[in-house]
Enzyme design. Structure first.
Site, mmCIF file in Angstrom:
data_model
loop_
_atom_site.group_PDB
_atom_site.id
_atom_site.type_symbol
_atom_site.label_atom_id
_atom_site.label_comp_id
_atom_site.label_asym_id
_atom_site.label_seq_id
_atom_site.Cartn_x
_atom_site.Cartn_y
_atom_site.Cartn_z
ATOM 1 N N ARG A 219 63.845 52.700 48.359
ATOM 2 C CA ARG A 219 64.328 51.307 48.272
ATOM 3 C C ARG A 219 64.499 50.861 46.818
ATOM 4 O O ARG A 219 65.518 50.279 46.458
ATOM 5 C CB ARG A 219 63.325 50.356 48.920
ATOM 6 C CG ARG A 219 63.236 50.415 50.407
ATOM 7 C CD ARG A 219 62.245 49.334 50.854
ATOM 8 N NE ARG A 219 61.933 49.448 52.254
ATOM 9 C CZ ARG A 219 61.014 50.286 52.749
ATOM 10 N NH1 ARG A 219 60.330 51.065 51.951
ATOM 11 N NH2 ARG A 219 60.784 50.320 54.040
ATOM 12 N N ALA B 49 57.116 53.561 38.427
ATOM 13 C CA ALA B 49 56.609 54.158 39.676
ATOM 14 C C ALA B 49 55.079 54.216 39.631
ATOM 15 O O ALA B 49 54.413 53.255 40.018
ATOM 16 C CB ALA B 49 57.232 55.523 39.857
ATOM 17 N N ARG B 50 54.541 55.305 39.135
ATOM 18 C CA ARG B 50 53.100 55.431 38.936
ATOM 19 C C ARG B 50 52.883 56.209 37.644
ATOM 20 O O ARG B 50 53.660 57.117 37.299
ATOM 21 C CB ARG B 50 52.447 56.190 40.101
ATOM 22 C CG ARG B 50 52.216 55.334 41.327
ATOM 23 C CD ARG B 50 51.171 54.243 41.071
ATOM 24 N NE ARG B 50 50.925 53.396 42.222
ATOM 25 C CZ ARG B 50 51.489 52.191 42.407
ATOM 26 N NH1 ARG B 50 52.343 51.703 41.519
ATOM 27 N NH2 ARG B 50 51.174 51.470 43.453
ATOM 28 N N GLU C 222 45.119 53.219 34.273
ATOM 29 C CA GLU C 222 45.199 51.773 34.055
ATOM 30 C C GLU C 222 43.806 51.137 34.186
ATOM 31 O O GLU C 222 43.047 51.562 35.057
ATOM 32 C CB GLU C 222 46.145 51.144 35.097
ATOM 33 C CG GLU C 222 47.557 51.619 34.925
ATOM 34 C CD GLU C 222 48.538 51.004 35.928
ATOM 35 O OE1 GLU C 222 48.202 49.997 36.579
ATOM 36 O OE2 GLU C 222 49.642 51.546 36.035
ATOM 37 N N HIS D 61 51.894 46.628 34.012
ATOM 38 C CA HIS D 61 52.112 46.766 35.468
ATOM 39 C C HIS D 61 52.573 45.437 36.090
ATOM 40 O O HIS D 61 51.910 44.889 36.976
ATOM 41 C CB HIS D 61 50.846 47.286 36.162
ATOM 42 C CG HIS D 61 51.133 47.971 37.470
ATOM 43 N ND1 HIS D 61 50.377 49.012 37.971
ATOM 44 C CD2 HIS D 61 52.113 47.759 38.401
ATOM 45 C CE1 HIS D 61 50.865 49.392 39.147
ATOM 46 N NE2 HIS D 61 51.914 48.647 39.421
ATOM 47 N N GLY E 18 55.556 45.093 37.607
ATOM 48 C CA GLY E 18 56.696 45.378 38.490
ATOM 49 C C GLY E 18 56.976 44.297 39.526
ATOM 50 O O GLY E 18 58.095 43.800 39.635
HETATM 51 C C1 DGY Z 1 52.886 48.447 44.277
HETATM 52 O O1 DGY Z 1 53.092 47.621 45.168
HETATM 53 O O2 DGY Z 1 52.629 49.604 44.517
HETATM 54 C C2 DGY Z 1 52.966 47.961 42.901
HETATM 55 O O3 DGY Z 1 52.827 48.945 41.957
HETATM 56 C C3 DGY Z 1 52.026 46.839 42.674
HETATM 57 O O4 DGY Z 1 52.816 45.876 42.078
#
Ligand code: DGY
Length: 323
Positions: free
Chosen positions: A158, A241-242, A271, A289, A291
């Site tokens: 997505r 992403a991670r 983190e 972080h 996002g």
């Molecule tokens: C998630 O939802 O996995 C995000 O990284 C947190 O904002």
């Protein structure tokens, strides 16, 4: 008993905490917002029917050993690599997450990082704040042109699709991507996007590379020294992403030595620790972080956790069941 006992591990947006209080009688909110840590999570899993964790909580297999009281873990977030879902499932715990509602916010953050890294916005902002700007000049802080350059997306889920659409239709960027699944235009909406066979082919051909694969043991250090060396020396890497999908030490070396031109990062291996070697580099933009960090998105994430929980408690299938 007046309904399930519920532990929420961090502060949530007020509107969602109000809903939790209104709907459930036995809710323990974390007003101090101090992470529960291993001992606190261990206790929560043994004392509460429902635990509502998030990405900053680590729930490895050991925490489920010996049995738990918890029957439902409603993760506030889409990524669930911080939860050992197999161990949870073995312990009889249903796990849910919050996909979909954070797609646009996270895609916007990826574009923010891409643009900031390309146009040296972090450097420029630091210069102005430090009082170091001496005025306009033709050679001052020149960046990389974005419009029309090629974007490579690794992981066309997505969020990857949403980033690709922003780049293609907002910035005229040709899109290349790698995904293990065959994601067609019916899903990504970009008639001329090209799927390549390997990560390496995307890395070699793209001017910008945005990472959108899930965090998992399989994807750990997927972008390592060897793969970074396949990128163009002018290229910019974006990671929303991670953290552990990139080998941080290798990235620091690549940024310092000019193997790649820059990076924009929202996520990190450990983190909230961000290595000094990374913080010292001028050519990387570092966000904490953020996002999904819009009011609208975080409220929607919380409400989706509640929707999952209520389905579970009513004996229905939770809409976002992970296991
Ligand atoms: C998630 O939802 O996995 C995000 O990284 C947190 O904002």
């Amino acid at each position: 008993m007046s309904g399930p006992s519920i532990v929420v591990t961090r502060r949530w947006p007020q509107a969602v905490e109000d809903q939790l209080r209104a709907r459930f009688r036995c809710v323990s909110l974390n007003e101090s917002d101090v992470p529960l840590g291993e001992a606190g999570l261990h206790a929560a899993l043994r004392e509460a029917d429902v635990v509502l964790p998030t990405v900053s909580d680590r729930l490895p297999a050991e925490l489920f050993e010996g049995g738990v009281r918890t029957v439902f873990l409603g993760n506030f977030g889409v990524g669930h690599n911080h939860i050992d879902v197999e161990a949870a499932s073995r312990a009889g715990v249903v796990v849910t997450n919050t996909p979909g509602v954070l797609t646009d916010a996270t895609a916007d953050t990826a574009m923010t990082l891409l643009l900031m890294a390309a146009r040296r916005a972090g450097e420029g902002e630091r210069e102005v704040r430090a009082g170091g700007w001496t005025g306009w000049r033709p050679t001052h802080m020149l960046g990389t042109h974005v419009t029309g350059r090629t974007l490579g997306v690794i992981g066309m889920g997505r969020i990857g699709c949403a980033v690709a659409r922003r780049a293609r239709f907002g910035f005229g960027m040709p899109i290349l991507y790698f995904d293990t699944q065959d994601v067609g235009p019916d899903r990504h909406g970009i008639p001329d996007a090209r799927r390549l066979d390997t990560v390496e082919e995307v890395l070699e051909s793209a001017d910008f590379v945005s990472l959108h694969m899930p965090g998992s043991a399989d994807n750990a250090h997927l972008v390592d020294a060897a793969r970074l060396s396949r990128m163009k020396p002018t290229a910019i890497l974006v990671n929303t992403a991670r953290g552990d999908v990139v080998d941080t030490d290798a990235l620091v070396k690549a940024l310092a030595s000019g193997t790649i031109a820059g990076a924009g990062l929202d996520v990190y291996e450990n983190e909230p620790d961000v290595p000094e070697a990374l913080r010292a580099l001028p050519n990387v933009v570092l966000l904490p972080h953020l996002g999904s960090a819009t009011v609208e998105t975080r409220v929607a994430m919380g409400m989706l956790v509640l929707e999952n929980l209520e389905a579970f408690l009513d004996g229905r299938e939770p809409p976002c069941r992970v296991c």
